[in-house]
Design a protein around this motif. Structure first.
Motif, PDB file in Angstrom:
ATOM      1  N   PRO A  15       0.812  -1.217   0.000  1.00  0.00           N
ATOM      2  CA  PRO A  15       0.000   0.000   0.000  1.00  0.00           C
ATOM      3  C   PRO A  15       0.847   1.268   0.000  1.00  0.00           C
ATOM      4  CG  PRO A  15       0.043  -0.960   2.191  1.00  0.00           C
ATOM      5  CD  PRO A  15       0.748  -1.937   1.278  1.00  0.00           C
ATOM      6  N   ASN A  16       2.140   1.140   0.340  1.00  0.00           N
ATOM      7  CA  ASN A  16       2.987   2.326   0.495  1.00  0.00           C
ATOM      8  C   ASN A  16       4.332   2.156  -0.208  1.00  0.00           C
ATOM      9  OD1 ASN A  16       3.987   4.787   1.371  1.00  0.00           O
ATOM     10  ND2 ASN A  16       4.464   4.058   3.444  1.00  0.00           N
ATOM     11  N   PRO A  17       4.330   1.974  -1.533  1.00  0.00           N
ATOM     12  CA  PRO A  17       5.606   1.745  -2.241  1.00  0.00           C
ATOM     13  C   PRO A  17       6.477   2.987  -2.320  1.00  0.00           C
ATOM     14  CG  PRO A  17       3.833   1.988  -3.813  1.00  0.00           C
ATOM     15  CD  PRO A  17       3.184   1.954  -2.456  1.00  0.00           C
ATOM     16  N   ASN A  18       5.906   4.165  -2.060  1.00  0.00           N
ATOM     17  CA  ASN A  18       6.678   5.408  -2.148  1.00  0.00           C
ATOM     18  C   ASN A  18       7.276   5.824  -0.804  1.00  0.00           C
ATOM     19  OD1 ASN A  18       6.088   6.092  -5.027  1.00  0.00           O
ATOM     20  ND2 ASN A  18       3.992   5.952  -4.247  1.00  0.00           N
ATOM     21  N   LYS A  19       7.128   4.931   0.197  1.00  0.00           N
ATOM     22  CA  LYS A  19       7.727   5.153   1.529  1.00  0.00           C
ATOM     23  C   LYS A  19       7.282   6.487   2.127  1.00  0.00           C
ATOM     24  CE  LYS A  19      11.793   2.270   0.650  1.00  0.00           C
ATOM     25  NZ  LYS A  19      11.358   1.749  -0.657  1.00  0.00           N
ATOM     26  N   SER A  20       5.994   6.772   1.973  1.00  0.00           N
ATOM     27  CA  SER A  20       5.419   7.982   2.557  1.00  0.00           C
ATOM     28  C   SER A  20       5.163   7.775   4.044  1.00  0.00           C
ATOM     29  CB  SER A  20       4.101   8.318   1.849  1.00  0.00           C
ATOM     30  OG  SER A  20       4.293   8.498   0.455  1.00  0.00           O
ATOM     31  N   PHE A  21       4.995   8.882   4.764  1.00  0.00           N
ATOM     32  CA  PHE A  21       4.616   8.809   6.171  1.00  0.00           C
ATOM     33  C   PHE A  21       3.148   8.396   6.274  1.00  0.00           C
ATOM     34  CE2 PHE A  21       8.001  12.050   6.098  1.00  0.00           C
ATOM     35  CZ  PHE A  21       8.882  11.484   7.013  1.00  0.00           C
ATOM     36  N   GLU A  22       2.846   7.500   7.202  1.00  0.00           N
ATOM     37  CA  GLU A  22       1.483   7.008   7.368  1.00  0.00           C
ATOM     38  C   GLU A  22       0.772   7.762   8.490  1.00  0.00           C
ATOM     39  OE1 GLU A  22      -0.845   2.803   8.387  1.00  0.00           O
ATOM     40  OE2 GLU A  22       1.265   2.768   7.752  1.00  0.00           O
ATOM     41  N   VAL A  23      -0.425   8.245   8.207  1.00  0.00           N
ATOM     42  CA  VAL A  23      -1.231   8.931   9.222  1.00  0.00           C
ATOM     43  C   VAL A  23      -1.827   7.890  10.158  1.00  0.00           C
ATOM     44  CG1 VAL A  23      -3.308  10.324   9.581  1.00  0.00           C
ATOM     45  CG2 VAL A  23      -1.715  10.915   7.743  1.00  0.00           C
ATOM     46  N   VAL A  24      -1.706   8.131  11.466  1.00  0.00           N
ATOM     47  CA  VAL A  24      -2.191   7.168  12.464  1.00  0.00           C
ATOM     48  C   VAL A  24      -3.704   7.281  12.627  1.00  0.00           C
ATOM     49  CG1 VAL A  24       0.003   7.202  13.693  1.00  0.00           C
ATOM     50  CG2 VAL A  24      -1.822   8.770  14.395  1.00  0.00           C
ATOM     51  N   GLN A  25      -4.303   6.190  13.054  1.00  0.00           N
ATOM     52  CA  GLN A  25      -5.743   6.117  13.317  1.00  0.00           C
ATOM     53  C   GLN A  25      -6.562   6.644  12.137  1.00  0.00           C
ATOM     54  OE1 GLN A  25      -6.896   7.548  17.257  1.00  0.00           O
ATOM     55  NE2 GLN A  25      -4.869   7.036  18.065  1.00  0.00           N
ATOM     56  N   PRO A  26      -6.398   6.028  10.956  1.00  0.00           N
ATOM     57  CA  PRO A  26      -7.140   6.494   9.773  1.00  0.00           C
ATOM     58  C   PRO A  26      -8.617   6.122   9.878  1.00  0.00           C
ATOM     59  CG  PRO A  26      -6.033   4.440   9.280  1.00  0.00           C
ATOM     60  CD  PRO A  26      -5.589   4.828  10.664  1.00  0.00           C
ATOM     61  N   PRO A  27      -9.456   6.637   8.975  1.00  0.00           N
ATOM     62  CA  PRO A  27     -10.869   6.257   8.972  1.00  0.00           C
ATOM     63  C   PRO A  27     -11.052   4.758   8.789  1.00  0.00           C
ATOM     64  CG  PRO A  27     -10.526   8.214   7.634  1.00  0.00           C
ATOM     65  CD  PRO A  27      -9.163   7.708   7.998  1.00  0.00           C
ATOM     66  N   THR A  28     -12.213   4.274   9.199  1.00  0.00           N
ATOM     67  CA  THR A  28     -12.509   2.844   9.104  1.00  0.00           C
ATOM     68  C   THR A  28     -13.166   2.482   7.779  1.00  0.00           C
ATOM     69  OG1 THR A  28     -14.635   3.220  10.206  1.00  0.00           O
ATOM     70  CG2 THR A  28     -12.751   2.636  11.598  1.00  0.00           C
ATOM     71  N   ASP A  29     -13.409   3.481   6.938  1.00  0.00           N
ATOM     72  CA  ASP A  29     -13.950   3.238   5.603  1.00  0.00           C
ATOM     73  C   ASP A  29     -13.290   4.237   4.643  1.00  0.00           C
ATOM     74  OD1 ASP A  29     -15.482   2.310   3.467  1.00  0.00           O
ATOM     75  OD2 ASP A  29     -17.342   2.277   4.613  1.00  0.00           O
ATOM     76  N   SER A  30     -13.666   4.191   3.381  1.00  0.00           N
ATOM     77  CA  SER A  30     -12.993   4.977   2.350  1.00  0.00           C
ATOM     78  C   SER A  30     -13.012   6.479   2.651  1.00  0.00           C
ATOM     79  CB  SER A  30     -13.660   4.743   0.999  1.00  0.00           C
ATOM     80  OG  SER A  30     -13.534   3.399   0.615  1.00  0.00           O
ATOM     81  N   VAL A  31     -11.916   7.140   2.273  1.00  0.00           N
ATOM     82  CA  VAL A  31     -11.788   8.586   2.435  1.00  0.00           C
ATOM     83  C   VAL A  31     -12.362   9.270   1.194  1.00  0.00           C
ATOM     84  CG1 VAL A  31     -10.178  10.506   2.788  1.00  0.00           C
ATOM     85  CG2 VAL A  31      -9.723   8.271   3.832  1.00  0.00           C
ATOM     86  N   SER A  32     -13.192  10.300   1.415  1.00  0.00           N
ATOM     87  CA  SER A  32     -13.845  10.995   0.302  1.00  0.00           C
ATOM     88  C   SER A  32     -13.215  12.350   0.006  1.00  0.00           C
ATOM     89  CB  SER A  32     -15.329  11.182   0.607  1.00  0.00           C
ATOM     90  OG  SER A  32     -15.498  11.805   1.873  1.00  0.00           O
ATOM     91  N   SER A  33     -12.570  12.970   0.998  1.00  0.00           N
ATOM     92  CA  SER A  33     -11.905  14.257   0.762  1.00  0.00           C
ATOM     93  C   SER A  33     -10.804  14.468   1.780  1.00  0.00           C
ATOM     94  CB  SER A  33     -12.901  15.430   0.815  1.00  0.00           C
ATOM     95  OG  SER A  33     -13.243  15.765   2.153  1.00  0.00           O
TER      96      SER A  33
END
Length: 344
Positions: A15-33
């Protein structure tokens, strides 16, 4: 046509091939904006899990959850007031909430439509909120009043909206693009058919207000100038394609400093482009799921993007338990953004 099996086979499982920083505690369903605070590194995300969440983004790239509020149904759009203290969000509950986030206040409903609210924009020069809905109207609101100050009929459902005062462009169903001069907002300035053959997914006004970008579900972007004398500069280009697989362009964002722009697509990739030299500046590796939305922070030092299901295959192909939702933070290199670094 793209298919799920083809996507999973051709895309890396990472999911992160570009070695970006991951935001903690993301939404539990798809992000719309996704939308960044104009005054600091606070990131807001709206989600299909009915939530609006905010994180503080630290210089190290780490993130700290700050606060969240709920809507009654999935939330589709968000924007900040120019003071950097207040957030607006709208969605499938047909309402827009104003959230005094930085003061810790409770959200209040400041706008209503007859169908889901797809797009919102705060216009500081007018001190008004603009809301675009699937009820085929664009409405302007003084948030101190319960009724809209003006309702503009649209030719079809609102799918996309962009504002760079005094320019506003609304993309609707049936490939309509309606241009407004906000110095005279009750009259259409110009209506054109999209230069792209398929459904509009996103629009972005040029930083100099002289035109706009439009992206479609068919993996193509149109660059359109408003001045009739500049029409020879208009062009379209293909992106977010791989062989016979074609993916939607879901998001268009101009860099706030260099005025290059980013595209993000359902192929799980994001790219940086320069419209004046007609060049791709940087191609990033594909993530294992689509990118439905993205945003630059106020100085362009952070590019946030979500990696999750984008609903293009309908509810029957969505399993939130099996596919985690991610929000990543990419720190663009100067060479990603400045064309002459490439000798273009």
């Amino acid at each position: 046509m793209a298919n799920l099996s083809g996507f999973n086979a051709s895309a890396s499982a990472n999911p992160n091939p570009n070695k970006s920083f991951e935001v903690v505690q993301p939404p539990t369903d798809s992000v719309s904006s996704l939308s960044f605070c104009p005054k600091g590194n606070y990131l807001v995300a709206t989600s299909w899990d009915n939530q609006v969440r905010c994180w503080e983004i630290l210089r190290t790239g780490s993130s700290m959850p700050k606060a969240s509020i709920s809507h009654d149904q999935p939330v589709l759009c968000s924007t900040w007031k120019e003071d950097g203290a207040t957030v607006f969000s709208g969605g499938c509950d047909k309402q827009v909430k104003m959230w005094p986030l930085m003061s810790g206040g409770q959200p209040t409903t400041v706008a209503m439509h007859d169908a889901p609210v797809k797009e919102i924009a705060w216009i500081p020069e007018m001190n008004l909120l603009a809301t675009g809905s699937w009820d085929k109207t664009l409405r302007y609101w003084d948030t101190r009043q319960p009724a809209p100050v003006h309702t503009q009929q649209l030719p079809d459902r609102c799918y996309a909206l962009t504002v760079r005062y005094p320019l506003m462009v609304v993309g609707t169903a049936d490939r309509n693009l309606i241009v407004f001069n906000l110095q005279n907002p009750q009259t259409e300035f110009k209506r054109i058919s999209s230069p792209l053959k398929y459904q509009t997914r996103c629009v972005a006004a040029f930083p100099d207000q002289q035109g706009f970008l439009v992206g479609s579900i068919e993996g193509r972007v149109g660059v359109h100038h408003l001045d009739d004398a500049q029409q020879s500069k208009n062009f379209t280009f293909k992106c977010h394609r791989e062989g016979n697989e074609i993916y939607s362009v879901n998001s268009l964002n101009f860099h706030p400093v260099h005025h290059t722009f980013a595209t993000a697509g359902s192929d799980g990739a994001f790219n940086f482009w320069d419209k004046d030299s007609k060049q791709r500046l940087k191609a990033m590796s594909r993530c294992s799921q689509p990118i439905p939305c993205s945003a630059f922070n106020n100085d362009g030092s952070i590019f946030a993007y979500a990696v999750c299901y984008d609903w293009s295959k309908g509810a029957e192909n969505h399993n939130p338990a099996a596919a985690k939702t991610y929000i990543f933070l990419h720190t663009p290199q100067v060479t990603d953004q400045i064309p002459n670094q490439f000798g273009l």
